[in-house]
Design an enzyme around this catalytic site. Structure first.
Site, PDB file in Angstrom:
ATOM      1  N   ALA A  25       0.701  -1.191  -0.098  1.00 22.27           N
ATOM      2  CA  ALA A  25       0.071  -0.016   0.045  1.00 22.27           C
ATOM      3  C   ALA A  25       0.744   1.344   0.037  1.00 22.27           C
ATOM      4  CB  ALA A  25      -0.941  -0.129   1.154  1.00 22.27           C
ATOM      5  N   GLY A  57       2.702  -5.881   1.266  1.00 19.77           N
ATOM      6  CA  GLY A  57       1.348  -6.075   0.626  1.00 19.77           C
ATOM      7  C   GLY A  57       1.520  -6.786  -0.811  1.00 19.77           C
ATOM      8  N   GLU A  80       1.937 -10.449  -0.583  1.00 17.71           N
ATOM      9  CA  GLU A  80       0.649 -10.900  -0.069  1.00 17.71           C
ATOM     10  C   GLU A  80      -0.373 -11.102  -1.354  1.00 17.71           C
ATOM     11  OE1 GLU A  80      -3.309 -10.955   2.186  1.00 17.71           O
ATOM     12  OE2 GLU A  80      -1.093 -11.475   2.630  1.00 17.71           O
ATOM     13  N   GLU A 106       8.377  -5.874   7.314  1.00 21.87           N
ATOM     14  CA  GLU A 106       7.684  -5.214   8.247  1.00 21.87           C
ATOM     15  C   GLU A 106       8.638  -5.065   9.526  1.00 21.87           C
ATOM     16  OE1 GLU A 106       4.706  -6.404   5.421  1.00 21.87           O
ATOM     17  OE2 GLU A 106       6.105  -7.117   6.274  1.00 21.87           O
TER      18      GLU A 106
END
Length: 256
Positions: free
Chosen positions: A64, A107, A110, A130
């Site tokens: 994101a 992400g 993901e 992260e």
């Protein structure tokens, strides 16, 4: 040009992240456009497969877009909800092929793991950065990594933030094929063509059956009746498969 490109070519839909200057980080506008694309794909019987790709050699997607700090009107559901992060999970009915190059992290990793088949360029690097930068939020990428990679490989990636290269990802079974970057698009299309050679309705029913009971004991999965399989039994494609077998010819699927 739009930051999300969506086009149909025969029975294959192509969805492309087109924001290479931002390493294809997904903005709220891109998120909305992705949701619109998935919705159209699910509702169009003439779309049998989907190829998800990204513009630019440097990155597939880094997740994101968190730059700017602008307040959003609504909470972002990353990748139009396909990942289930930040909002309701969107279940894509059609087989999804991801064509991945460069950085595929956070992400973005993901998003790639949401695909049914992953083709990677030899430039691809997969990672969960992260904890390395002191961030941990929704753990969709963590949960998927634990299910799609060997336990200790996934845990090492989670706890160190280290990335793995395409060759290692193929060795661990995360990706189906690794090719030079110049061949990535054509290889993804070859996979789409191969998938399109099977009955689209049978594929969709098989995908539901395979994924919807993945987290259940085998005994439960074996006892489950799936509506999509029941519907396929009365379809024109089911009859075409039987006729084609009797006539010793290739079936001509209609997706009906």
């Amino acid at each position: 040009m739009s930051d999300i490109e969506f086009k149909k070519d025969g029975h294959t839909a192509h969805v492309k992240l087109n924001r290479p200057q931002g390493l294809n980080a997904i903005t709220q506008e891109m998120d909305d456009l992705l949701l619109k694309a998935w919705t159209e794909i699910n509702g169009d019987p003439d779309i049998w497969t989907v190829v998800l790709s990204a513009e630019g050699e440097k990155a597939f997607c880094i997740g994101a877009d968190v730059s700017g700090g602008a307040e959003r009107k609504s909470r972002m559901a990353l990748a139009g909800g396909l990942t289930g992060i930040g909002g309701p999970l969107v279940k894509l009915k059609k087989p999804l092929i991801a064509a991945v190059q460069g950085f595929c992290v956070g992400g973005g990793f993901e998003l790639a793991m949401c695909a049914d088949i992953i083709v990677a360029a030899d430039t691809a690097q997969f990672g969960l950065p992260e904890t390395k930068v002191g961030i941990i939020g929704e753990c969709g990428v963590v949960h998927r990594a634990m299910r799609q990679l060997p336990h200790h490989i996934a845990m090492a990636m989670i706890l160190t933030g280290d990335r793995i290269k395409a060759e290692a990802a193929e060795r661990y079974g995360l990706v189906n094929e690794v090719v030079p970057y110049a061949e990535l698009a054509t290889t993804a299309q070859k996979w789409a063509d191969k998938v399109n050679g099977a009955s689209p309705l049978a594929n969709q029913a098989a995908k539901v059956a395979a994924l919807d009971r993945l987290g259940y004991p085998l005994e439960v999965a074996l006892m489950t009746k799936f509506e999509e399989i029941e519907q396929y039994a009365a379809s024109a494609d089911k009859r075409e498969g039987e006729v084609a077998a009797g006539e010793r010819r290739k079936p001509v699927w209609t997706g009906r």
